[in-house]
Design an enzyme around this catalytic site. Structure first.
Site, PDB file in Angstrom:
ATOM      1  N   SER A  52       0.828  -1.201   0.000  1.00 38.87           N
ATOM      2  CA  SER A  52       0.000   0.000   0.000  1.00 38.87           C
ATOM      3  C   SER A  52       0.871   1.263   0.000  1.00 38.87           C
ATOM      4  CB  SER A  52      -0.895  -0.067   1.234  1.00 38.87           C
ATOM      5  OG  SER A  52      -1.776   0.954   1.273  1.00 38.87           O
ATOM      6  N   ARG A  59       1.298   6.581  -6.925  1.00 34.04           N
ATOM      7  CA  ARG A  59       0.120   7.406  -7.265  1.00 34.04           C
ATOM      8  C   ARG A  59       0.402   8.888  -7.049  1.00 34.04           C
ATOM      9  NH1 ARG A  59      -4.241   8.227  -3.769  1.00 34.04           N
ATOM     10  NH2 ARG A  59      -3.652   6.413  -2.543  1.00 34.04           N
ATOM     11  N   HIS A 121      -9.939  14.013  10.063  1.00 30.80           N
ATOM     12  CA  HIS A 121      -8.555  13.520  10.051  1.00 30.80           C
ATOM     13  C   HIS A 121      -7.610  14.513  10.727  1.00 30.80           C
ATOM     14  CE1 HIS A 121      -9.119  10.738   6.305  1.00 30.80           C
ATOM     15  NE2 HIS A 121     -10.019  10.539   7.233  1.00 30.80           N
ATOM     16  N   GLU A 140      -1.479   9.432  11.234  1.00 32.13           N
ATOM     17  CA  GLU A 140      -2.804   9.964  10.867  1.00 32.13           C
ATOM     18  C   GLU A 140      -3.848   9.405  11.822  1.00 32.13           C
ATOM     19  OE1 GLU A 140      -5.008  10.353   6.705  1.00 32.13           O
ATOM     20  OE2 GLU A 140      -5.313   8.383   7.595  1.00 32.13           O
ATOM     21  N   HIS A 156     -14.581   1.316   0.761  1.00 32.02           N
ATOM     22  CA  HIS A 156     -13.165   0.993   0.558  1.00 32.02           C
ATOM     23  C   HIS A 156     -13.036  -0.368  -0.145  1.00 32.02           C
ATOM     24  CE1 HIS A 156      -8.952   0.126   1.639  1.00 32.02           C
ATOM     25  NE2 HIS A 156      -8.815   1.439   1.694  1.00 32.02           N
TER      26      HIS A 156
HETATM   27  P1  0O2 Z   1      -5.751   3.081   3.380  1.00 31.58           P
HETATM   28  O1  0O2 Z   1      -5.852   1.762   2.748  1.00 31.58           O
HETATM   29  O2  0O2 Z   1      -6.947   3.411   4.230  1.00 31.58           O
HETATM   30  O3  0O2 Z   1      -4.460   3.292   4.110  1.00 31.58           O
HETATM   31  P2  0O2 Z   1      -5.685  10.288  -0.844  1.00 31.58           P
HETATM   32  O4  0O2 Z   1      -5.045   8.940  -0.744  1.00 31.58           O
HETATM   33  O5  0O2 Z   1      -5.025  11.214  -1.796  1.00 31.58           O
HETATM   34  O6  0O2 Z   1      -7.188  10.186  -1.035  1.00 31.58           O
HETATM   35  P3  0O2 Z   1      -4.599  11.877   1.282  1.00 31.58           P
HETATM   36  O7  0O2 Z   1      -4.596  13.195   0.579  1.00 31.58           O
HETATM   37  O8  0O2 Z   1      -3.312  11.253   1.590  1.00 31.58           O
HETATM   38  O9  0O2 Z   1      -5.563  10.851   0.568  1.00 31.58           O
HETATM   39  O10 0O2 Z   1      -5.359  12.071   2.618  1.00 31.58           O
HETATM   40  P4  0O2 Z   1      -6.862  11.855   2.959  1.00 31.58           P
HETATM   41  O11 0O2 Z   1      -7.789  12.365   1.936  1.00 31.58           O
HETATM   42  O12 0O2 Z   1      -6.992  12.425   4.326  1.00 31.58           O
HETATM   43  O13 0O2 Z   1      -7.027  10.259   2.964  1.00 31.58           O
HETATM   44  C1  0O2 Z   1      -6.292   9.444   3.751  1.00 31.58           C
HETATM   45  C2  0O2 Z   1      -7.082   8.221   4.149  1.00 31.58           C
HETATM   46  O14 0O2 Z   1      -8.461   8.554   4.394  1.00 31.58           O
HETATM   47  C3  0O2 Z   1      -7.162   7.152   3.083  1.00 31.58           C
HETATM   48  O15 0O2 Z   1      -6.016   6.366   3.137  1.00 31.58           O
HETATM   49  C4  0O2 Z   1      -8.403   6.390   3.509  1.00 31.58           C
HETATM   50  O16 0O2 Z   1      -8.140   5.576   4.638  1.00 31.58           O
HETATM   51  C5  0O2 Z   1      -9.316   7.505   3.962  1.00 31.58           C
HETATM   52  N1  0O2 Z   1     -10.125   7.982   2.839  1.00 31.58           N
HETATM   53  C6  0O2 Z   1      -9.967   9.150   2.169  1.00 31.58           C
HETATM   54  N2  0O2 Z   1     -10.897   9.264   1.226  1.00 31.58           N
HETATM   55  C7  0O2 Z   1     -11.664   8.165   1.272  1.00 31.58           C
HETATM   56  C8  0O2 Z   1     -12.816   7.719   0.525  1.00 31.58           C
HETATM   57  O17 0O2 Z   1     -13.328   8.369  -0.378  1.00 31.58           O
HETATM   58  N3  0O2 Z   1     -13.315   6.490   0.894  1.00 31.58           N
HETATM   59  C9  0O2 Z   1     -12.806   5.742   1.906  1.00 31.58           C
HETATM   60  N4  0O2 Z   1     -13.374   4.568   2.166  1.00 31.58           N
HETATM   61  N5  0O2 Z   1     -11.725   6.142   2.599  1.00 31.58           N
HETATM   62  C10 0O2 Z   1     -11.165   7.331   2.299  1.00 31.58           C
HETATM   63  P5  0O2 Z   1      -5.517   5.538   1.858  1.00 31.58           P
HETATM   64  O18 0O2 Z   1      -4.065   5.756   1.721  1.00 31.58           O
HETATM   65  O19 0O2 Z   1      -6.352   5.877   0.670  1.00 31.58           O
HETATM   66  O20 0O2 Z   1      -5.779   4.058   2.134  1.00 31.58           O
END
Ligand code: 0O2
Length: 275
Positions: A52, A59, A121, A140, A156
């Site tokens: 991941s 990405r 967050h 986070e 997710h």
């Molecule tokens: P994982 O598998 O949970 O670790 P981005 O990845 O660009 O969307 P960014 O800018 O790094 O995110 O920060 P953001 O938006 O605060 O998102 C961080 C985490 O929030 C994500 O981690 C998800 O866990 C959750 N999240 C954000 N947007 C969504 C969404 O639309 N749907 C769901 N289900 N979760 C979300 P990761 O790295 O995506 O994945």
């Protein structure tokens, strides 16, 4: 990167997640031991998997050498609350702590993501002690209600299944479900006080019973067994009345008796067991 190197990079993050989970779970314990409603219902934590991390680096076009600075969620904590109002309470609680510093916040409650995602967050700086000395890292913290978490978990999984190419009819259903989650949280908030009262009484009863049984057990070792049996029968009678005030009265009286024998229950609010 070699496996061993990944291990040594991720090791402090594992420690941070473990420590943070313990600290947030302790907040639940502290509230419950003091007969208080806990704004935190559940705490979970995880270190992002290597695959991941690699996917996100790719990405977001982040060079691997900048991973620790630019990737804020290698250590992730998820705090689940019962009610939407609790989210702000928890965020305030984190702001006030001296062992973590808030770097930034994202309020997806006020500004829901286009997907329908809602959550609060916080990115924090947190220091762990390692063999190489103190290490300040980022983590986070996601704070959301049980209902929001239910939606996010399902969404997710679907994102994973469709790999970002979700069919419109599925996306539409998720949007409808997101609206339903907003209504559900609103409905639950409207009966929040009643639910909290019920939960507080149940927690109070559980603490009283724990204390009473401790006292009875200690008295059994120190005083007349027949007398203690009588106390026990009286406790069962009071317990069956389901009257919290009677139980509180019984608890106070038993405390006075136990004090006489220096057999008081160990203080539930802090001090450890006596040797
Ligand atoms: P994982 O598998 O949970 O670790 P981005 O990845 O660009 O969307 P960014 O800018 O790094 O995110 O920060 P953001 O938006 O605060 O998102 C961080 C985490 O929030 C994500 O981690 C998800 O866990 C959750 N999240 C954000 N947007 C969504 C969404 O639309 N749907 C769901 N289900 N979760 C979300 P990761 O790295 O995506 O994945």
């Amino acid at each position: 990167m070699e496996i061993q190197l990944w291990r040594s990079i991720l090791c402090p993050y594992e420690l941070a997640v473990k420590e943070l989970v313990v600290k947030f779970r302790h907040i639940i314990t502290e509230h419950r031991q003091n007969d208080l409603y806990s704004p935190i219902e559940q705490v979970r934590g995880r270190v992002k998997s290597v695959s991941s991390i690699l996917e996100k680096l790719h990405r977001k076009n982040i060079p691997i050498e900048r991973m620790e600075e630019e990737m804020e969620d290698i250590a992730g904590i998820r705090i689940i609350c019962q009610f939407e109002e609790d989210i702000e309470t928890v965020a305030d609680l984190i702001q006030k702590r001296t062992d973590m510093t808030v770097k930034s916040e994202k309020n997806y409650l006020k500004h829901m993501k286009q997907s329908g995602y809602r959550s609060y967050h916080l990115i924090i700086y947190y220091t762990v002690d390692t063999l190489q000395g103190p290490k300040r890292l980022q983590a986070e913290i996601q704070i959301r209600t049980m209902a929001m978490n239910f939606w996010a978990t399902i969404e997710h999984s679907l994102q994973y299944k469709y790999k970002g190419d979700m069919p419109p009819h599925v996306a539409e259903r998720l949007t409808k479900a997101a609206d339903a989650i907003i209504s559900l949280d609103r409905e639950m908030s409207s009966v929040r006080n009643e639910i909290m009262d019920a939960q507080n009484s149940s927690q109070m009863q559980s603490n009283l019973v724990k204390d009473i049984l401790n006292n009875i057990e200690n008295l059994y070792k120190l005083s007349n067994k027949r007398e203690v049996m009588k106390i026990q029968d009286e406790f069962l009678r009071v317990f069956r009345t389901k009257d919290l005030q009677q139980l509180q009265r019984f608890h106070r009286q038993l405390d006075i008796i136990a004090e006489g024998y220096r057999a008081q229950a160990v203080d539930q609010k802090g001090s450890g067991p006596h040797f």
